[in-house]
Design an enzyme around this catalytic site. Structure first.
Site, PDB file in Angstrom:
ATOM      1  N   CYS A 129       0.804  -1.226   0.000  1.00  0.00           N
ATOM      2  CA  CYS A 129       0.000   0.000   0.000  1.00  0.00           C
ATOM      3  C   CYS A 129       0.837   1.276   0.000  1.00  0.00           C
ATOM      4  CB  CYS A 129      -0.935   0.006   1.203  1.00  0.00           C
ATOM      5  SG  CYS A 129      -2.070  -1.395   1.239  1.00  0.00           S
ATOM      6  N   HIS A 269      -3.185   7.188   2.785  1.00  0.00           N
ATOM      7  CA  HIS A 269      -3.696   5.926   2.264  1.00  0.00           C
ATOM      8  C   HIS A 269      -5.119   5.740   2.795  1.00  0.00           C
ATOM      9  CE1 HIS A 269      -4.114   1.864   1.055  1.00  0.00           C
ATOM     10  NE2 HIS A 269      -3.939   1.337   2.254  1.00  0.00           N
TER      11      HIS A 269
END
Length: 348
Positions: A129, A269
């Site tokens: 990620c 994120h």
């Protein structure tokens, strides 16, 4: 040492979006309203290979658009850095037209050839990620040292290829790709001011890709590679992910000689609203200084940060001259944060 400019960014998402009540989730048990509210995803997109969508074809489309819109000649690009969390590559375009599913070659070499980047050093990297942040740091390092003037950064996620559609976790994730162009900065108006990363493998097993049967198998089910979230993953993540990203942000700000009050906007994120809000509160970011994008896109792994950055730029929430922090967590687990001074960024 040369300055670094984030010159352009673009994203490409699947054509079709799936709502929470779509039949694709018919075999998923226990999808209560509290599940949807906790994770905050209302719709998400999946690549459709029947329509030519995959991790390669859409990133080619996005990269060609960025090169064209930024008036960047392919043979002027010095380096190409690619990330794709899925170990399975499904397409190689015109470069290897008869090659289908494969583990390698990975994306960078093939994409470089497809785009005509005849002078570019191709490199594949991986931090799940947080791959976009890792790639930006690698690109900035090459530019800062004078070893490159233009670097293309690519993140492409075909996660639906690994989803178990008998598991609730399949409802969270989504496909997509992002491309950014970093160039040498001409003045002090833009630069990567600082980066910070750290890792902790204590909870390595919480979120992994592994060979197994579906969670609720039929009689014909066979083992295959699935994304797998630990049975108590939600609680385990809540024990360490909320605190570690603010640690990375504080370290990056300290390196830059700045405080959180000096930052105009935060780009996080997008794994879940409770995590994003915890990160924001942990660094003292006000609600108007960040946004949630996972509701309309799902969790796009490494594409979530660049997509949220692009959205902020497009909506005018991030403007030329702003100082921003980008931060996130990666399975395994890694934590990363960067402080940027932005100039004009082309969104295409």
């Amino acid at each position: 040492m040369h300055k670094v400019k984030l010159a352009a960014i673009t994203c490409e998402l699947p054509a079709r979006s799936y709502e929470n009540d779509d039949p694709v989730f018919a075999a998923v048990p226990d999808l209560s309203e509290s599940w949807w509210q906790f994770w905050g995803v209302n719709r998400r997109g999946y690549f459709d290979p029947r329509n030519g969508e995959n991790e390669f074809s859409l990133v080619v489309r996005a990269a060609e658009r960025l090169l064209r819109s930024s008036d960047t000649a392919p043979d002027s690009v010095d380096m190409l850095i690619c990330s794709a969390s899925s170990p399975i590559m499904t397409d190689a375009g015109d470069v290897l037209p008869d090659l289908r599913g494969r583990l390698y070659p990975r994306m960078a070499n093939v994409l470089s050839k497809q785009l005509g980047l005849s002078r570019a050093l191709p490199l594949d990297s991986q931090m799940e990620c947080a791959s976009f942040l890792l790639n930006l740091r690698l690109a900035a390092s090459m530019i800062r040292q004078g070893k490159a003037e233009k670097v293309l950064v690519v993140c492409s996620e075909y996660i639906s290829n690994l989803l178990d559609f008998t598991s609730r976790t399949s409802t969270l994730f989504a496909d997509g790709c992002a491309v950014a162009l970093l160039t040498r900065g001409d003045d002090d108006s833009c630069d990567l001011l600082a980066s910070a990363e750290h890792s902790d493998a204590t909870f390595y097993e919480v979120a992994t890709g592994r060979w197994r049967l579906p969670e609720n198998p039929t009689g014909e089910a066979k083992p295959r590679l699935y994304f797998s979230l630990f049975s108590d993953g939600q609680n385990k993540m809540a024990s360490f992910v909320p605190t570690n990203v603010p640690i990375a942000m504080r370290r990056a700000l300290e390196k830059a000689g700045l405080g959180s009050d000096d930052i105009d906007y935060f780009v996080f994120h997008q794994p879940a609203p409770f995590l994003v809000k915890a990160w924001a509160e942990g660094i003292g970011a006000r609600p108007e200084q960040y946004q949630l994008t996972m509701g309309d896109t799902g969790v796009m792994i490494s594409v979530s940060i660049p997509y949220t950055l692009m959205t902020g730029l497009r909506e005018g929430k991030i403007r030329p001259g702003d100082r921003i922090v980008m931060a996130g967590a990666a399975t395994g687990w890694g934590f990363a944060a960067q402080v940027w001074q932005l100039g004009e960024v082309l969104v295409c």
